[in-house]
Design a protein around this motif. Structure first.
Motif, short mmCIF file in Angstrom:
data_model
loop_
_atom_site.label_atom_id
_atom_site.label_comp_id
_atom_site.label_asym_id
_atom_site.label_seq_id
_atom_site.Cartn_x
_atom_site.Cartn_y
_atom_site.Cartn_z
N SER A 1 7.60 13.08 -0.58
CA SER A 1 6.15 13.06 -0.78
C SER A 1 5.73 12.03 -1.82
CB SER A 1 5.65 14.45 -1.22
OG SER A 1 5.84 15.38 -0.20
N LEU A 2 6.43 12.00 -2.93
CA LEU A 2 6.10 11.02 -3.98
C LEU A 2 6.39 9.60 -3.51
CD1 LEU A 2 7.42 12.88 -7.16
CD2 LEU A 2 5.04 12.59 -6.41
N ALA A 3 7.49 9.40 -2.81
CA ALA A 3 7.84 8.08 -2.31
C ALA A 3 6.81 7.61 -1.28
CB ALA A 3 9.24 8.09 -1.70
N THR A 4 6.35 8.51 -0.43
CA THR A 4 5.34 8.17 0.58
C THR A 4 4.04 7.75 -0.12
OG1 THR A 4 6.27 9.74 2.15
CG2 THR A 4 4.02 9.02 2.54
N ASN A 5 3.65 8.52 -1.09
CA ASN A 5 2.43 8.20 -1.84
C ASN A 5 2.54 6.81 -2.47
OD1 ASN A 5 -0.16 8.85 -2.81
ND2 ASN A 5 0.70 9.40 -4.80
N PHE A 6 3.67 6.52 -3.07
CA PHE A 6 3.92 5.21 -3.68
C PHE A 6 3.83 4.10 -2.63
CE2 PHE A 6 7.09 1.89 -4.57
CZ PHE A 6 6.54 1.34 -5.72
N LEU A 7 4.48 4.29 -1.49
CA LEU A 7 4.50 3.27 -0.45
C LEU A 7 3.10 3.02 0.14
CD1 LEU A 7 7.78 4.29 1.37
CD2 LEU A 7 7.41 2.21 0.04
N LEU A 8 2.28 4.06 0.12
CA LEU A 8 0.92 3.92 0.66
C LEU A 8 -0.06 3.41 -0.39
CD1 LEU A 8 0.75 7.18 2.80
CD2 LEU A 8 0.99 4.82 3.63
N GLY A 9 0.48 3.10 -1.58
CA GLY A 9 -0.35 2.51 -2.61
C GLY A 9 -1.05 3.50 -3.53
#
Length: 64
Positions: free
Chosen positions: A55-63
């Motif tokens: 979840s945190l990695a996805t949020n980071f990747l989506l800016g």
């Protein structure tokens, strides 16, 4: 429930274990992010940065 219907308890426990207690590997997490269109290396870096939290990695990747 386990006190009154042992068979049902065992069935429920087995079903829950099969459906919800599966080990998710690091490779599985990378693939999950890659399915969103990200490059494998970027996915791995984001996951490592956030202690393999998808979840945190996805949020980071989506800016985020």
């Amino acid at each position: 429930m386990y006190k009154y219907d042992r068979k049902m308890f065992e069935y429920t426990a087995r079903t829950w274990t099969e459906n919800f207690a599966k080990e998710v590997t690091q490779e599985d997490k990378i693939k999950q992010l890659m399915e969103m269109g990200f490059d494998a290396e970027i996915c791995k870096e984001a996951l490592q940065r956030y202690d393999w939290d998808v979840s945190l990695a996805t949020n980071f990747l989506l800016g985020g």
